[in-house]
Design a protein around this motif. Structure first.
Motif, PDB file in Angstrom:
ATOM      1  N   HIS A 132      87.153-110.746 -34.384  1.00 38.78           N
ATOM      2  CA  HIS A 132      87.827-110.763 -33.087  1.00 38.78           C
ATOM      3  C   HIS A 132      86.864-110.272 -32.018  1.00 38.78           C
ATOM      4  N   GLY A 133      86.981-110.841 -30.800  1.00 36.99           N
ATOM      5  CA  GLY A 133      86.079-110.467 -29.722  1.00 36.99           C
ATOM      6  C   GLY A 133      86.097-108.993 -29.399  1.00 36.99           C
ATOM      7  N   THR A 134      87.235-108.327 -29.605  1.00 35.17           N
ATOM      8  CA  THR A 134      87.306-106.897 -29.307  1.00 35.17           C
ATOM      9  C   THR A 134      86.454-106.086 -30.276  1.00 35.17           C
ATOM     10  N   THR A 135      86.501-106.446 -31.558  1.00 33.04           N
ATOM     11  CA  THR A 135      85.747-105.683 -32.553  1.00 33.04           C
ATOM     12  C   THR A 135      84.248-105.930 -32.426  1.00 33.04           C
ATOM     13  N   SER A 136      83.842-107.177 -32.276  1.00 33.86           N
ATOM     14  CA  SER A 136      82.417-107.467 -32.138  1.00 33.86           C
ATOM     15  C   SER A 136      81.867-106.844 -30.852  1.00 33.86           C
ATOM     16  N   GLY A 137      82.688-106.834 -29.782  1.00 28.05           N
ATOM     17  CA  GLY A 137      82.257-106.179 -28.550  1.00 28.05           C
ATOM     18  C   GLY A 137      82.062-104.690 -28.738  1.00 28.05           C
ATOM     19  N   CYS A 138      82.971-104.061 -29.483  1.00 27.26           N
ATOM     20  CA  CYS A 138      82.831-102.627 -29.779  1.00 27.26           C
ATOM     21  C   CYS A 138      81.562-102.344 -30.563  1.00 27.26           C
ATOM     22  N   LEU A 139      81.268-103.170 -31.549  1.00 27.63           N
ATOM     23  CA  LEU A 139      80.073-102.964 -32.369  1.00 27.63           C
ATOM     24  C   LEU A 139      78.810-103.007 -31.512  1.00 27.63           C
ATOM     25  N   GLU A 140      78.740-103.981 -30.609  1.00 29.43           N
ATOM     26  CA  GLU A 140      77.567-104.077 -29.730  1.00 29.43           C
ATOM     27  C   GLU A 140      77.474-102.867 -28.813  1.00 29.43           C
ATOM     28  N   MET A 141      78.611-102.449 -28.268  1.00 31.33           N
ATOM     29  CA  MET A 141      78.600-101.313 -27.347  1.00 31.33           C
ATOM     30  C   MET A 141      78.252-100.018 -28.073  1.00 31.33           C
ATOM     31  N   LEU A 142      78.795 -99.824 -29.263  1.00 32.69           N
ATOM     32  CA  LEU A 142      78.525 -98.601 -30.015  1.00 32.69           C
ATOM     33  C   LEU A 142      77.036 -98.469 -30.337  1.00 32.69           C
ATOM     34  N   GLU A 143      76.406 -99.577 -30.661  1.00 29.12           N
ATOM     35  CA  GLU A 143      74.972 -99.511 -30.963  1.00 29.12           C
ATOM     36  C   GLU A 143      74.189 -98.996 -29.756  1.00 29.12           C
ATOM     37  N   LYS A 144      74.532 -99.459 -28.566  1.00 22.57           N
ATOM     38  CA  LYS A 144      73.835 -99.022 -27.354  1.00 22.57           C
ATOM     39  C   LYS A 144      74.112 -97.543 -27.064  1.00 22.57           C
ATOM     40  N   VAL A 145      75.380 -97.135 -27.197  1.00 23.23           N
ATOM     41  CA  VAL A 145      75.754 -95.753 -26.883  1.00 23.23           C
ATOM     42  C   VAL A 145      75.096 -94.777 -27.862  1.00 23.23           C
ATOM     43  N   VAL A 146      75.137 -95.084 -29.139  1.00 18.50           N
ATOM     44  CA  VAL A 146      74.559 -94.188 -30.149  1.00 18.50           C
ATOM     45  C   VAL A 146      73.058 -94.068 -29.961  1.00 18.50           C
ATOM     46  N   ARG A 147      72.412 -95.167 -29.655  1.00 16.87           N
ATOM     47  CA  ARG A 147      70.952 -95.131 -29.478  1.00 16.87           C
ATOM     48  C   ARG A 147      70.551 -94.243 -28.308  1.00 16.87           C
ATOM     49  N   ARG A 148      71.367 -94.238 -27.250  1.00 20.59           N
ATOM     50  CA  ARG A 148      71.016 -93.463 -26.051  1.00 20.59           C
ATOM     51  C   ARG A 148      71.487 -92.017 -26.108  1.00 20.59           C
ATOM     52  N   GLU A 149      72.625 -91.772 -26.783  1.00 23.11           N
ATOM     53  CA  GLU A 149      73.258 -90.457 -26.656  1.00 23.11           C
ATOM     54  C   GLU A 149      73.236 -89.602 -27.913  1.00 23.11           C
ATOM     55  N   HIS A 150      72.995 -90.173 -29.050  1.00 24.04           N
ATOM     56  CA  HIS A 150      72.908 -89.432 -30.320  1.00 24.04           C
ATOM     57  C   HIS A 150      74.106 -88.491 -30.533  1.00 24.04           C
ATOM     58  N   PRO A 151      75.326 -89.019 -30.561  1.00 20.54           N
ATOM     59  CA  PRO A 151      76.501 -88.170 -30.780  1.00 20.54           C
ATOM     60  C   PRO A 151      76.473 -87.519 -32.158  1.00 20.54           C
ATOM     61  N   ALA A 152      77.141 -86.369 -32.270  1.00 14.55           N
ATOM     62  CA  ALA A 152      77.161 -85.644 -33.547  1.00 14.55           C
ATOM     63  C   ALA A 152      78.532 -85.634 -34.196  1.00 14.55           C
ATOM     64  N   ASN A 153      79.573 -86.051 -33.467  1.00 16.00           N
ATOM     65  CA  ASN A 153      80.943 -85.948 -33.967  1.00 16.00           C
ATOM     66  C   ASN A 153      81.759 -87.052 -33.307  1.00 16.00           C
ATOM     67  N   ALA A 154      82.328 -87.960 -34.107  1.00 16.42           N
ATOM     68  CA  ALA A 154      82.974 -89.138 -33.531  1.00 16.42           C
ATOM     69  C   ALA A 154      84.393 -89.319 -34.053  1.00 16.42           C
ATOM     70  N   LEU A 155      85.200 -90.030 -33.245  1.00 19.13           N
ATOM     71  CA  LEU A 155      86.573 -90.372 -33.598  1.00 19.13           C
ATOM     72  C   LEU A 155      86.775 -91.868 -33.430  1.00 19.13           C
ATOM     73  N   ASP A 156      87.348 -92.509 -34.455  1.00 23.68           N
ATOM     74  CA  ASP A 156      87.784 -93.900 -34.369  1.00 23.68           C
ATOM     75  C   ASP A 156      89.309 -93.870 -34.354  1.00 23.68           C
TER      76      ASP A 156
END
Length: 290
Positions: A132-156
């Motif tokens: 679904h477009g929502t899930t694939s969009g999330c995957l692309e966005m998460l890759e960018k956010v994680v690469r820039r921000e290096h979060p240590a604790n996440a919630l789905d």
């Protein structure tokens, strides 16, 4: 569980008006709605709405919506067999690539490449296969956010099949809390986390809302991802603000293009700022920071 399809035919312009009106009424209840082009030359389109229960009441509401649009359509019914359509449809789904992620079923394991962040999903009764477009969009966005921000604790939040939680665990190697209001989805999510060898990082919990004690124990989160629906996301804005760390990011999806501004406004009102919007197949994924 037996499902009933309520359907009728109309022209394209009317079908689009009806689809929008039905979506505005039924989207919070999760009732699937579809428009199918039957005959292009004759301008025949079929509008369908699928109901699991209270079919008479649902049909009455559909008739009221049509009346509000000054339309009268004979509504027909089709009783559908009790089939796990998600599992059946997965048999024919092609794998999906979104950034470094490769989401696939068991039948496509041989298509994985070196360097892929492969996620094997058997969705069962839970939503979220990556197609679904929502899930694939999330995957692309998460890759960018994680690469820039290096979060240590996440919630789905609203994890469904846990594809996003698994993606975060594989990408960032951090603990991820994966929650859903549906106990069946949580069981599927846990099974998928084990299947993808990230069970040690992904904790799956059935939680109907932020009042569940698990959120207090695990918050604040550096990153929250929620692929739900626009209206619930707007209602959750104050709770999101309370459970995100200062400077943390949220990634929201399950939002139609036309709903994007309203969702952003709800979060700006909670001291979030908009960073980026990603458009996919008529849906948007939104990145905001606290």
């Amino acid at each position: 569980m037996t499902q009933t399809r309520l359907y009728f035919t109309t022209g394209k312009i009317e079908a689009e008006r009806i689809f929008a009106a039905l979506g505005a009424t039924f989207e919070d209840e999760g009732l699937p709605i579809a428009v199918l082009e039957v005959d292009e030359d004759r301008d025949i389109h079929e509008v369908s709405l699928y109901a699991d229960s209270d079919v008479d009441a649902v049909e009455a509401r559909v008739k009221n919506i049509l009346a509000g649009l000054a339309l009268t359509k004979p509504i027909e019914r089709e009783t559908l067999p009790d089939v796990d359509w998600v599992a059946r449809s997965l048999e024919g789904l092609k794998p999906v690539r979104a950034g470094r992620f490769f989401v696939h079923g068991a039948h496509d394991r041989d298509k994985r490449r070196s360097g892929d962040l492969a996620i094997e999903i058997e969705a069962g009764l839970a939503f979220g296969t990556g197609h679904h477009g929502t899930t694939s969009g999330c995957l692309e966005m998460l890759e960018k956010v994680v690469r820039r921000e290096h979060p240590a604790n996440a919630l789905d939040l609203g994890t469904g099949s846990a594809v996003l939680a698994i993606a975060l665990a594989k990408l960032a190697h951090i603990p991820v809390l994966a929650t859903d209001i549906d106990p069946v989805a949580v069981k599927v999510a846990a099974a998928n986390a084990r299947l993808n060898h990230v069970k040690a990082l992904v904790e799956t919990v059935a939680a109907p809302g932020f009042h569940h004690p698990i959120f207090g124990a695990r918050a604040p989160f550096d990153l929250i991802v929620a692929n739900i629906l626009a209206r619930p996301l707007m209602r959750l804005a104050p709770e999101m603000a309370r459970h995100i760390s200062l400077g943390g990011s949220i990634v929201l999806s399950g939002i139609l293009d036309r709903q994007r501004d309203a969702v952003v406004s709800a979060y700006v009102g909670q001291q979030f700022r908009h960073v980026r919007t990603l458009h996919r197949e008529g849906w948007v994924t939104i990145h905001l920071k606290r």
